[in-house]
Enzyme design. Structure first.
Site, PDB file in Angstrom:
ATOM      1  N   GLY B  61      41.261  39.047  25.692  1.00 24.68           N
ATOM      2  CA  GLY B  61      39.932  38.452  25.577  1.00 24.68           C
ATOM      3  C   GLY B  61      39.042  38.663  26.784  1.00 24.68           C
ATOM      4  O   GLY B  61      39.339  39.447  27.677  1.00 24.68           O
ATOM      5  N   SER B  62      37.918  37.912  26.790  1.00 27.00           N
ATOM      6  CA  SER B  62      36.828  38.116  27.743  1.00 27.00           C
ATOM      7  C   SER B  62      37.258  37.952  29.198  1.00 27.00           C
ATOM      8  O   SER B  62      38.098  37.115  29.525  1.00 27.00           O
ATOM      9  CB  SER B  62      35.713  37.119  27.446  1.00 27.00           C
ATOM     10  OG  SER B  62      34.798  37.057  28.508  1.00 27.00           O
ATOM     11  N   THR B  63      36.602  38.744  30.068  1.00 29.75           N
ATOM     12  CA  THR B  63      36.870  38.660  31.505  1.00 29.75           C
ATOM     13  C   THR B  63      36.401  37.333  32.089  1.00 29.75           C
ATOM     14  O   THR B  63      36.786  36.981  33.199  1.00 29.75           O
ATOM     15  CB  THR B  63      36.176  39.796  32.275  1.00 29.75           C
ATOM     16  OG1 THR B  63      34.778  39.768  31.982  1.00 29.75           O
ATOM     17  CG2 THR B  63      36.735  41.141  31.904  1.00 29.75           C
ATOM     18  N   VAL B  64      35.575  36.584  31.337  1.00 24.83           N
ATOM     19  CA  VAL B  64      35.159  35.252  31.785  1.00 24.83           C
ATOM     20  C   VAL B  64      36.394  34.328  31.891  1.00 24.83           C
ATOM     21  O   VAL B  64      36.369  33.327  32.605  1.00 24.83           O
ATOM     22  CB  VAL B  64      34.097  34.654  30.831  1.00 24.83           C
ATOM     23  CG1 VAL B  64      33.659  33.272  31.280  1.00 24.83           C
ATOM     24  CG2 VAL B  64      32.883  35.568  30.767  1.00 24.83           C
ATOM     25  N   GLY B  65      37.484  34.703  31.204  1.00 25.77           N
ATOM     26  CA  GLY B  65      38.726  33.928  31.249  1.00 25.77           C
ATOM     27  C   GLY B  65      39.241  33.675  32.660  1.00 25.77           C
ATOM     28  O   GLY B  65      39.864  32.645  32.925  1.00 25.77           O
TER      29      GLY B  65
END
Lengths: 397, 130
Positions: B61-65
């Site tokens: 999933g997203s790098t915002v993780g």
């Protein structure tokens, strides 16, 4: 990983805490991907700018890094969650605006150029063929590797910031020539014209790559393409296929350097494009929102919109999203006046993907396949792809 | 039982293991305020990973993780250590910025939920109490 004396000093904290944390991130990534060494890079594009995505935690991290961190090389930012001047007219609430400005202030303190755009290459962050950079923002990464022929991996927000504060990135992945070969040959057997159709082509190719579990397409049969058409294609193929690099015969510079892939060949004909187009038009869509500028509109696209809108009145919410420097050119050229007189709005610094507009509209018409994807997934809109003329017609009818 | 892997982030922590054979997306897949996994139909859906040694295959999933992990650390809802089969950049960067001990290249099928695991991130070694 082999580090230079300077890099070791950074890791040991001799250049301050933010630089040390940055070097920790970069050496760990280097070890994971078995890089032999660091390389110096020319520029950085940072993602993770919208407060809607970052939240307090992301802001807290950036504020800590800003205590003693400074950009060592040219660094620009991805779009924010709002237009920094015009946010009230776009219906952004005050609390969000305050927090968004705290994020931008933290970057400014690190001497990052706080121009917020997904097309840094249109506003002066423009590397040349063969140069190494560290960019985030999937559409810009794809443009940078493919259209320009510069070298970058697909960075995330923290790793891009780490590269900005050190001027380095570990040499692995797309920084190595041997990893840049095309994997699947796509022969295009139909004429592709316009930003919308290039977006559809990106989706068709991206979907096929997903099925094949491949990443790098080598495309033939495109006789000519504009910068605007290519930026639309890049955004789409990166969204649907996770592609960070493609080659296009006669169009992209590295197409000459790498052989055409022999093992997998796919033909794309008119039927495939029609099917892809149909998949980007929701049935019984009720349109109350139109947006142009995903990725951010170029001055030529704005000129085109101004020409189409001259003397007309829009009766739906209509955003033209672009980078602030491009908006300033539009101001000087008189396009802004024509567009705003028609009742359309400029949304500089932001876009319909990152602004906090979930559920605010029922149906969006856009010329971008990427905006269709996020319009559905993130904002719960019905979507319809159309070319720029059709978008303007939709907004004014 | 001693298992040797690869160091991702330094530090040592010891605690109860929570194990899944699936990937985890921290952005959207974990509620950072409660530490509960919220991804629909995930093996760990509804279970808390707070204060545990979290053992899973790989990040997704997203790098915002990475920022979500940081937020959990600040709010005391983060796992005390992370063990992966194969690390990805989101989890690696999340552990570095949050200073959570982390090791990968471990055969996680040898560890069961509820066992006490000591993670030595500095040397890339984990110890499982039997």
């Amino acid at each position: 990983m082999k580090l230079t004396l300077e890099e070791k000093d950074m890791l040991e904290g001799k250049y301050g805490k933010a630089t040390q944390k940055s070097m920790e991130i970069l050496t760990t990534l280097g070890d994971i991907y078995e890089a032999e060494k660091m390389i110096d890079i020319k520029s950085v594009q940072i993602s993770g700018v919208s407060y809607a995505n970052l939240g307090e935690a992301g802001l807290d991290f950036l504020s800590k890094m800003a205590i003693d961190g400074k950009a060592r090389i040219l660094t620009t930012l991805n779009p924010a969650g709002m237009d920094r001047d015009n946010w009230q007219a776009l219906g952004i609430d005050e609390e969000f605006a305050k927090n968004q400005n705290r994020v931008i202030d933290a970057f400014a303190k690190m001497e990052v150029i706080t121009t917020c755009t997904c097309t840094p290459y249109l506003i002066g962050n423009l590397p040349h063929y063969g140069q190494h950079v560290a960019w985030a923002e999937s559409s810009a990464v794809c443009f940078c590797n493919s259209v320009i022929g510069a070298y970058t991996n697909r960075e995330g927000g923290p790793s891009a910031l780490a590269s900005s504060l050190t001027g380095k990135t570990p040499k692995y992945g797309y920084h190595l020539e041997e990893n840049r070969h095309g994997e699947v040959l796509f022969e295009i057997k139909t004429l592709i014209q316009g930003t919308d159709k290039f977006g559809v082509l990106g989706k068709v190719i991206g979907d096929k790559l997903g099925e094949l579990k491949k990443k790098i397409p080598y495309i033939t049969g495109i006789p000519i393409a504009s910068v605007e058409e290519l930026k639309s294609f890049c955004a789409s193929v990166a969204t649907y296929g996770g592609t960070a690099l493609f080659h296009m015969e006669g169009i992209t510079p590295e197409a000459l350097k790498y052989p055409k892939p022999k093992n997998i060949k796919i033909e794309i004909n008119e039927q495939d494009i029609k099917k892809g187009l149909a998949e980007l038009i929701d049935e019984d869509i009720e349109v109350d929102f139109v947006s142009i500028g995903c990725p951010h509109a170029s001055i030529d696209e704005i000129a085109q919109v101004a020409k189409l809108l001259k003397g007309k009145t829009v009766n739906k919410e209509f955003w033209i999203t672009t980078g602030r420097p491009t908006k300033k050119i539009a101001d000087e050229a008189g396009y802004t006046k024509i567009i705003e007189n028609a009742g359309a709005k400029f949304a500089a610094d932001t876009c319909c993907v990152v602004a906090p507009i979930k559920g605010r509209f029922k149906g969006i018409v856009v010329d971008s396949a990427k905006a269709c994807y996020y319009g559905r997934a993130k904002n719960k809109f019905k979507v319809k792809i159309a070319n720029i003329e059709e978008c303007v017609k939709e907004a004014t009818q | 039982m001693k298992l040797e892997g690869r160091k991702i982030y330094k530090g040592t922590a010891s605690g109860e293991a929570i194990v899944t054979s699936q990937g985890i997306s921290f952005f959207g897949g974990v509620d950072s305020e409660t530490g509960v996994v919220v991804e629909k139909d995930h093996e760990l859906e509804g279970q808390s990973i707070s204060g545990k040694v979290l053992i899973f295959t790989t990040g997704k999933g997203s790098t915002v993780g990475s920022y979500t992990i940081y937020q959990m650390k600040k709010g005391n809802t983060a796992p005390i250590a992370i063990v992966n089969e194969t690390i990805d950049t989101v989890i690696a960067v999340g552990c570095i910025i949050s200073e959570i001990p982390c090791v990968d290249k471990i055969d996680i099928s040898k560890i069961k939920t509820g066992q006490i695991v000591t993670v030595d991130g500095t040397n890339g070694i984990i110890e499982v109490e039997e």
